[in-house]
Design a protein around this motif. Structure first.
Motif, PDB file in Angstrom:
ATOM      1  N   LEU A 179       0.909  -7.817  -1.663  1.00  0.00           N
ATOM      2  CA  LEU A 179       0.895  -7.922   0.008  1.00  0.00           C
ATOM      3  C   LEU A 179      -0.008  -9.235   0.154  1.00  0.00           C
ATOM      4  O   LEU A 179      -0.724  -9.615  -0.324  1.00  0.00           O
ATOM      5  N   PRO A 180       0.538  -9.567   1.555  1.00  0.00           N
ATOM      6  CA  PRO A 180      -0.404 -10.668   2.073  1.00  0.00           C
ATOM      7  C   PRO A 180      -1.844 -10.304   2.238  1.00  0.00           C
ATOM      8  O   PRO A 180      -1.987  -8.945   2.435  1.00  0.00           O
ATOM      9  N   HIS A 181      -2.727 -11.227   2.219  1.00  0.00           N
ATOM     10  CA  HIS A 181      -4.174 -10.931   2.388  1.00  0.00           C
ATOM     11  C   HIS A 181      -4.605 -10.219   3.648  1.00  0.00           C
ATOM     12  O   HIS A 181      -5.708  -9.734   3.800  1.00  0.00           O
ATOM     13  N   GLN A 182      -3.719 -10.346   4.781  1.00  0.00           N
ATOM     14  CA  GLN A 182      -4.041  -9.854   6.020  1.00  0.00           C
ATOM     15  C   GLN A 182      -3.789  -8.304   6.015  1.00  0.00           C
ATOM     16  O   GLN A 182      -4.451  -7.514   6.882  1.00  0.00           O
ATOM     17  N   VAL A 183      -3.343  -7.642   4.855  1.00  0.00           N
ATOM     18  CA  VAL A 183      -3.502  -6.203   4.930  1.00  0.00           C
ATOM     19  C   VAL A 183      -4.595  -5.814   4.285  1.00  0.00           C
ATOM     20  O   VAL A 183      -4.922  -5.909   3.184  1.00  0.00           O
ATOM     21  N   LYS A 184      -5.360  -5.057   5.304  1.00  0.00           N
ATOM     22  CA  LYS A 184      -6.811  -4.793   4.765  1.00  0.00           C
ATOM     23  C   LYS A 184      -6.980  -3.363   4.317  1.00  0.00           C
ATOM     24  O   LYS A 184      -7.979  -2.978   3.728  1.00  0.00           O
ATOM     25  N   ALA A 185      -6.274  -2.507   4.610  1.00  0.00           N
ATOM     26  CA  ALA A 185      -6.259  -1.069   4.182  1.00  0.00           C
ATOM     27  C   ALA A 185      -5.137  -0.454   4.478  1.00  0.00           C
ATOM     28  O   ALA A 185      -3.897  -0.741   5.193  1.00  0.00           O
ATOM     29  N   ILE A 186      -4.957   0.818   3.577  1.00  0.00           N
ATOM     30  CA  ILE A 186      -3.747   1.913   3.635  1.00  0.00           C
ATOM     31  C   ILE A 186      -4.368   3.035   3.940  1.00  0.00           C
ATOM     32  O   ILE A 186      -5.253   3.731   3.553  1.00  0.00           O
ATOM     33  N   ILE A 187      -3.555   3.732   4.730  1.00  0.00           N
ATOM     34  CA  ILE A 187      -3.579   5.347   5.108  1.00  0.00           C
ATOM     35  C   ILE A 187      -2.598   5.997   4.582  1.00  0.00           C
ATOM     36  O   ILE A 187      -1.425   5.616   5.520  1.00  0.00           O
ATOM     37  N   GLU A 188      -2.531   7.050   3.942  1.00  0.00           N
ATOM     38  CA  GLU A 188      -1.376   7.841   3.303  1.00  0.00           C
ATOM     39  C   GLU A 188      -1.700   9.165   3.990  1.00  0.00           C
ATOM     40  O   GLU A 188      -2.803   9.564   3.230  1.00  0.00           O
ATOM     41  N   ASP A 189      -0.728   9.791   4.441  1.00  0.00           N
ATOM     42  CA  ASP A 189      -0.947  11.178   4.784  1.00  0.00           C
ATOM     43  C   ASP A 189       0.012  12.081   4.033  1.00  0.00           C
ATOM     44  O   ASP A 189       1.265  11.828   4.336  1.00  0.00           O
ATOM     45  N   CYS A 190      -0.204  12.647   3.430  1.00  0.00           N
ATOM     46  CA  CYS A 190       0.516  13.874   2.631  1.00  0.00           C
ATOM     47  C   CYS A 190       1.920  13.272   1.693  1.00  0.00           C
ATOM     48  O   CYS A 190       3.009  13.661   1.868  1.00  0.00           O
ATOM     49  N   GLY A 191       1.723  12.029   1.338  1.00  0.00           N
ATOM     50  CA  GLY A 191       2.932  11.497   0.383  1.00  0.00           C
ATOM     51  C   GLY A 191       2.968  11.861  -0.920  1.00  0.00           C
ATOM     52  O   GLY A 191       2.077  12.713  -1.451  1.00  0.00           O
TER      53      GLY A 191
END
Length: 315
Positions: A179-191
């Protein structure tokens, strides 16, 4: 009698093949029209309608991958936010949904100052395709979407990946890629933890059928149709490689993607992480069960990892 007995395995094999083909079409074939009353086609008195109307009225652009290839083009809505040009949310929808089904999520982020990109996954919405890939191939398109975001908005931005259900699995599947360094966080809901595990659960829970012999045949069909076996479509395997902070959300009473998968996903990553099991929430209903707390918890998590995020206002 001997001839009859020798024919039994062949008959069983034919029956398994027919059943597996039916199951594959049932689970993987695209849905061409959103059901009335769904988040993509809500009734005027539905809880989905205000955000759906907001999205319809919001200035937005149509973005495409492979636009001139009618068999492989992929669509997204780009919703620019005039109030802030540094934060972007890439939002992934669920199984047999589309970009518009994520209107409430888009508004949540937009109201917090995010520009939003909302793809239609392959075989969903305005995108091409006949068969759903459950996020495994979609993740490759999302990596391209990230590059298009950077080309449009420049390198000095901060990106959050967010998805619900299949979309949650999609962003988890992205987490193990470069991932590019600009991706700071991930939020996953019910995956779900993996495509194979989810379909095996569905087979047992809704049809009372075991994994064998149908699932290996379904996997072989998918290898022919979409190019990968179901065991390869694993969020857990990707999370083992993840280094991006990630927030796991899951409904306590989810019987579509069992809540146990959230714990499995959570344990799979050593990255900075948090988890919220939402009391009384069923599948993909965590926001609607506790919208204020849902919004606040997301904001508190993002404040830790997204420099441009502003602290939540006290009640």
């Amino acid at each position: 009698m001997i001839a009859l007995l020798s024919a039994v395995p062949a008959v069983a094999a034919v029956g398994t093949g027919i059943a597996s083909t039916y199951l594959y079409r049932y689970a993987f074939k695209r849905l061409d029209k959103a059901p009335k009353g769904s988040a993509s086609n809500p009734d005027p008195d539905s809880k989905f309608y205000p955000s759906f109307q907001w999205l319809q009225n919001q200035p937005k652009e149509d973005w495409w991958l492979n636009e001139t290839d009618v068999n492989n083009r992929v669509h997204a809505y780009f919703v620019p936010n005039p109030k802030n040009k540094t934060k972007v949310a890439l939002i992934a929808h669920g199984y047999k949904g589309d970009a518009t089904s994520m209107a409430a999520s888009a508004k949540l982020f937009f109201d917090d100052g995010y520009t939003v990109l909302m793809p239609d996954d392959r075989s969903h919405g305005l995108s091409s395709g006949k068969y759903i890939n459950f996020g495994w191939l979609d993740r490759l398109d999302y990596l391209q979407w990230l590059q298009k975001i950077l080309e449009r908005m420049g390198p000095d931005i901060q990106i959050v990946l967010y998805g619900i259900s299949m979309g949650g699995a999609t962003v988890m599947m992205m987490s193990g890629d470069d991932l590019p360094h600009q991706v700071k966080a991930i939020i996953e809901d019910c995956g779900y933890a993996s495509v194979e595990e989810e379909l095996t659960y569905q087979l047992k829970h809704f049809f009372n059928l075991p994994k064998y012999p149908l699932m290996p045949v379904v996997s072989s069909i998918n290898k022919i149709v979409l190019g990968f076996t179901l065991e390869h479509g694993s969020a857990v395997a990707q999370l083992h490689k993840n280094k991006t902070p990630i927030f796991f959300i899951h409904g306590e009473k989810d019987n579509y993607v069992p809540t146990s998968m959230c714990f499995e996903n959570f344990q799979a990553t050593s990255a900075p992480k948090d988890m919220w099991i939402v009391p009384n929430a069923t599948h993909a209903k965590s926001y609607w069960t506790a919208p204020k707390e849902y919004t606040q918890r997301i904001k508190r998590f993002l404040c830790q990892y997204v420099p441009a995020e502003t602290p939540a206002q006290p009640d």
